[in-house]
Design a protein around this motif. Structure first.
Motif, PDB file in Angstrom:
ATOM      1  N   HIS A 136       0.919  -1.431   0.451  1.00 21.51           N
ATOM      2  CA  HIS A 136       0.131  -0.081  -0.106  1.00 21.51           C
ATOM      3  C   HIS A 136       0.871   1.143   0.231  1.00 21.51           C
ATOM      4  O   HIS A 136       0.608   1.896   0.649  1.00 21.51           O
ATOM      5  CB  HIS A 136      -1.372   0.109   1.243  1.00 21.51           C
ATOM      6  CG  HIS A 136      -1.915  -1.476   1.394  1.00 21.51           C
ATOM      7  ND1 HIS A 136      -2.400  -1.956  -0.110  1.00 21.51           N
ATOM      8  CD2 HIS A 136      -2.073  -2.267   2.110  1.00 21.51           C
ATOM      9  CE1 HIS A 136      -2.947  -3.231   0.586  1.00 21.51           C
ATOM     10  NE2 HIS A 136      -3.089  -3.060   1.800  1.00 21.51           N
ATOM     11  N   ARG A 137       2.221   0.965  -0.456  1.00 24.24           N
ATOM     12  CA  ARG A 137       2.594   2.849  -1.492  1.00 24.24           C
ATOM     13  C   ARG A 137       2.371   2.554  -3.073  1.00 24.24           C
ATOM     14  O   ARG A 137       1.500   3.952  -3.006  1.00 24.24           O
ATOM     15  CB  ARG A 137       3.836   1.767  -0.979  1.00 24.24           C
ATOM     16  CG  ARG A 137       5.280   2.866  -1.075  1.00 24.24           C
ATOM     17  CD  ARG A 137       6.350   2.641  -0.779  1.00 24.24           C
ATOM     18  NE  ARG A 137       7.029   1.737  -1.865  1.00 24.24           N
ATOM     19  CZ  ARG A 137       7.878   1.400  -2.404  1.00 24.24           C
ATOM     20  NH1 ARG A 137       8.835   1.279  -0.399  1.00 24.24           N
ATOM     21  NH2 ARG A 137       8.943   0.467  -3.421  1.00 24.24           N
ATOM     22  N   THR A 138       3.736   3.478  -3.753  1.00 23.20           N
ATOM     23  CA  THR A 138       2.203   3.499  -5.204  1.00 23.20           C
ATOM     24  C   THR A 138       2.569   1.925  -5.900  1.00 23.20           C
ATOM     25  O   THR A 138       1.974   0.589  -4.740  1.00 23.20           O
ATOM     26  CB  THR A 138       3.689   4.093  -6.133  1.00 23.20           C
ATOM     27  OG1 THR A 138       4.909   2.837  -5.283  1.00 23.20           O
ATOM     28  CG2 THR A 138       4.380   4.962  -5.176  1.00 23.20           C
ATOM     29  N   GLY A 139       1.616   1.417  -7.027  1.00 23.02           N
ATOM     30  CA  GLY A 139       1.240   0.861  -7.442  1.00 23.02           C
ATOM     31  C   GLY A 139      -0.251   0.580  -7.347  1.00 23.02           C
ATOM     32  O   GLY A 139      -0.641   1.265  -6.044  1.00 23.02           O
TER      33      GLY A 139
ATOM     34  N   HIS B 256       1.637   9.943  -6.446  1.00 26.50           N
ATOM     35  CA  HIS B 256      -0.048   8.498  -6.231  1.00 26.50           C
ATOM     36  C   HIS B 256      -0.615   8.998  -5.737  1.00 26.50           C
ATOM     37  O   HIS B 256      -0.155  10.030  -4.112  1.00 26.50           O
ATOM     38  CB  HIS B 256       1.476   7.789  -6.018  1.00 26.50           C
ATOM     39  CG  HIS B 256      -0.212   6.298  -5.391  1.00 26.50           C
ATOM     40  ND1 HIS B 256      -0.256   5.658  -6.644  1.00 26.50           N
ATOM     41  CD2 HIS B 256      -0.730   5.767  -4.860  1.00 26.50           C
ATOM     42  CE1 HIS B 256      -1.100   4.418  -6.467  1.00 26.50           C
ATOM     43  NE2 HIS B 256      -1.371   4.651  -4.758  1.00 26.50           N
ATOM     44  N   ARG B 261      -4.968   9.436   1.184  1.00 21.45           N
ATOM     45  CA  ARG B 261      -3.698   8.497   0.476  1.00 21.45           C
ATOM     46  C   ARG B 261      -3.153   9.656  -0.580  1.00 21.45           C
ATOM     47  O   ARG B 261      -3.252   9.015  -1.688  1.00 21.45           O
ATOM     48  CB  ARG B 261      -3.398   6.953   0.333  1.00 21.45           C
ATOM     49  CG  ARG B 261      -2.078   7.182   0.691  1.00 21.45           C
ATOM     50  CD  ARG B 261      -1.913   5.158   1.761  1.00 21.45           C
ATOM     51  NE  ARG B 261      -2.066   5.494   2.730  1.00 21.45           N
ATOM     52  CZ  ARG B 261      -1.233   4.405   3.430  1.00 21.45           C
ATOM     53  NH1 ARG B 261      -1.669   3.378   2.913  1.00 21.45           N
ATOM     54  NH2 ARG B 261      -1.723   4.502   4.699  1.00 21.45           N
ATOM     55  N   VAL B 263       1.297  10.094  -2.571  1.00 23.20           N
ATOM     56  CA  VAL B 263       1.961   9.529  -2.046  1.00 23.20           C
ATOM     57  C   VAL B 263       3.505  10.692  -2.626  1.00 23.20           C
ATOM     58  O   VAL B 263       2.824  11.244  -3.577  1.00 23.20           O
ATOM     59  CB  VAL B 263       3.222   7.929  -2.450  1.00 23.20           C
ATOM     60  CG1 VAL B 263       4.349   7.232  -2.879  1.00 23.20           C
ATOM     61  CG2 VAL B 263       1.861   7.287  -2.089  1.00 23.20           C
ATOM     62  N   HIS B 300       9.539   7.662  -1.433  1.00 23.45           N
ATOM     63  CA  HIS B 300       8.014   7.412  -1.369  1.00 23.45           C
ATOM     64  C   HIS B 300       7.731   7.717   0.767  1.00 23.45           C
ATOM     65  O   HIS B 300       8.381   7.364   1.250  1.00 23.45           O
ATOM     66  CB  HIS B 300       7.299   6.107  -1.198  1.00 23.45           C
ATOM     67  CG  HIS B 300       7.549   5.300  -2.237  1.00 23.45           C
ATOM     68  ND1 HIS B 300       8.996   5.034  -2.867  1.00 23.45           N
ATOM     69  CD2 HIS B 300       6.719   4.565  -2.931  1.00 23.45           C
ATOM     70  CE1 HIS B 300       8.535   3.953  -3.984  1.00 23.45           C
ATOM     71  NE2 HIS B 300       8.028   4.430  -4.528  1.00 23.45           N
ATOM     72  N   VAL B 302       4.463   8.433   2.922  1.00 24.52           N
ATOM     73  CA  VAL B 302       3.468   8.155   2.449  1.00 24.52           C
ATOM     74  C   VAL B 302       2.419   8.922   3.271  1.00 24.52           C
ATOM     75  O   VAL B 302       2.722   8.715   4.143  1.00 24.52           O
ATOM     76  CB  VAL B 302       2.752   6.629   2.622  1.00 24.52           C
ATOM     77  CG1 VAL B 302       1.503   6.263   2.322  1.00 24.52           C
ATOM     78  CG2 VAL B 302       3.442   5.758   1.303  1.00 24.52           C
TER      79      VAL B 302
END
Lengths: 357, 357
Positions: A136-139, B256, B261, B263, B300, B302
């Motif tokens: 649950h970061r990028t992607g 993102h 949320r 990023v 990253h 978040v």
């Protein structure tokens, strides 16, 4: 004698680690594309390519530029495994790179795909979609991968597949195995979504140092571990390796001793400050497996020994400290001191240090 | 436009912060010797000297060399506030420095004092004894300060006083005030022990950004705050300053977004990974006080927003992220982008980046 603190690499262990992961990749028929953000070092990249790596992974355009500039022999093939937001200036940098080397880039949104396409028209790039396999970061959710891939293709991009980073494998218990299972599920599902949209997911890339032991060899075509040439205290505590497989440490001097507590000059400005809750401290001692770094400031590592014994280093002694997270330690120095088995040492430049953009 | 991520300094806020702490020092009749490990930057050191600082504090010989080389006007007076273990090579470096500038060094053990004396015979150095005021890092129990000072004098060193770092003031609740009280008690007691041994503790140095508000003006003669020119998320959360007094931030790009949320590309390789348990996250957003950086990896950040509203930045937007600990952030870059009130920007080199030894 070099003044402390500095980072030293045990080249014999480095060779062993690079060879072992290359052999694992060959045995499982996975292509190995090591993440060079860990070492940022041409000499180590060359060892990885010589051992059979198909190319390198990097995190930023700046890292890609550094490795494109390096005099490496072998396949000049770089993957920027990050969903870049491609501004006009970053677009120009990508185009300049694509003129010189084989280049793969990443997307994880419809808008990001369109931005990339707008800035790289008529450039030959491989594009992969980043999938979230549980960190649950990028992607993106695997089920969204098809829409993004189709948009990218319609925008003129050449989509060749998928990638994920199962970063939630950095955790206690069976996190490594579970994350590798999640990786297989996410990549398999996203691959189906690409096929639903008429796109062949030729590249299915995953892996990380703690999870490659469990990597799904059917679902994946490629792995991208970074830490494995060196290992670090996190990998020891995750069970990915033993202390005697750690090839990089910070050499420090004991500047203070009170009872069973010593302070070494290996602070967070050489070790990095990474300290996930599941770790037992801010790093480990290569020669004292029971000692713990209980607090860390910029130039002080406070190290507690559990017992009174002869092994507590005296004032002025040198100690070898294993960083928790080697990638952030390497990024703090201009050179690594590479020590051969015969005791000779050479300096290896950290060519992409600070290449964050 | 500079590619993200990079560190930017609001020069108007910087000036305000430097002026306010200089005024506080003057009003309380304490000498101000700012810790330059925070900024490692000649332009900022010059502003501090121009505002009345009596000299600079540094953490390493390498930092001292960098500031000795810098073309600074004002008193060329550096204090290496660290109990160095002085090897032959470090001794040579100290001697070379002492030839060029006024230099103060630290001891916190009998053996360390003898080592220093052996390597710096016939060199004019000021020596101070480090006292532990409660952080339990380096420094000696106040009652031991007299023995160490006397040994140093007998070894030929010129002991001028004492210093401490009340680092345990970095904590929740009334930690700042309690640490400042501990500082007074420790310095006062150690000063008596020096007097017992016939040594006048002319220098009694303490202070840190979170504790100087409570610094004991009778017990101390000097304060050494580091963070105050910039401030950071830790200082905001400790209550040392408000968000609008933060003068340095990392500029990043939103790469993102999923719901509330986002990023940003401001990872630990630009923010640093410092995350004490009492902080609310890995940094703060200058323009969104309620948002929190809930996880941080190398590239990253978040960031979670508490509410659905229009203020959540879109993909591609730029965000201003305040590091938890500014000293480690600055040490990750080669330049700071100093922005004047008129919007113009110049690059200030981080001249002592990585100067760990």
């Amino acid at each position: 004698m070099t003044d402390t603190p500095f980072l030293t690499v045990d080249v014999a262990r480095l060779d062993t680690n690079i060879g072992a992961t290359a052999a694992r990749a060959r045995a499982t028929d996975l292509q190995l594309r090591p993440h060079a953000k860990t070492h940022k070092c041409a000499q180590i990249a060359q060892l990885q390519l010589d051992a059979g790596a198909v190319g390198l992974t990097v995190a930023t355009i700046g890292e890609a530029e550094a490795f494109a500039d390096a005099a490496l022999t072998g396949r000049r093939d770089l993957f920027i495994a990050y969903p870049l937001w491609v501004t006009e200036h970053k677009g120009a940098r990508l185009r300049a790179l694509a003129d010189r080397i084989r280049l793969r880039v990443a997307i994880d949104s419809v808008d990001g795909a369109r931005r990339l396409a707008a800035e790289t028209a008529d450039v030959d790039l491989e594009v992969v979609v980043e999938v979230d396999s549980g960190q649950h970061r990028t992607g993106v959710d695997p089920d969204q991968a098809g829409v993004i891939a189709r948009t990218a293709v319609e925008s003129g991009l050449r989509v060749v597949g998928l990638f994920t980073f199962p970063g939630h494998g950095y955790g206690p218990g069976d996190a490594r195995r579970r994350a590798a299972d999640n990786e297989v599920a996410a990549i398999s599902r996203a691959a189906d979504r690409l096929r639903d949209n008429g796109i062949d997911p030729v590249v299915r890339s995953g892996g990380s140092t703690p999870t490659i032991e469990f990597a799904g060899t059917e679902a994946l075509t490629e792995i991208r571990p970074g830490v494995y040439p060196f290992n670090d205290a996190q990998q020891v505590e995750l069970g990915s390796c033993d202390l005697d497989a750690v090839a990089l440490c910070a050499v420090g001097t004991v500047v203070h001793r009170t009872g069973r507590r010593i302070v070494a000059d290996t602070g967070s400005k050489i070790l990095g400050a990474d300290r996930p809750p599941w770790t037992s401290g801010f790093g480990r001692l290569l020669d004292a497996p029971d000692a713990r770094i209980t607090s860390l400031s910029e130039h002080h590592a406070v190290i507690d020994y559990p017992r009174d014994d002869d092994a507590i280093p005296e004032l002025g002694a040198r100690v070898r400290v294993v960083p928790n997270h080697v990638c952030t330690a390497v990024n703090l120095v201009d050179h690594l001191y590479a020590e051969a088995a015969d005791g000779t040492s050479v300096r290896w430049p950290v060519i992409a240090r600070g290449a964050n953009s």
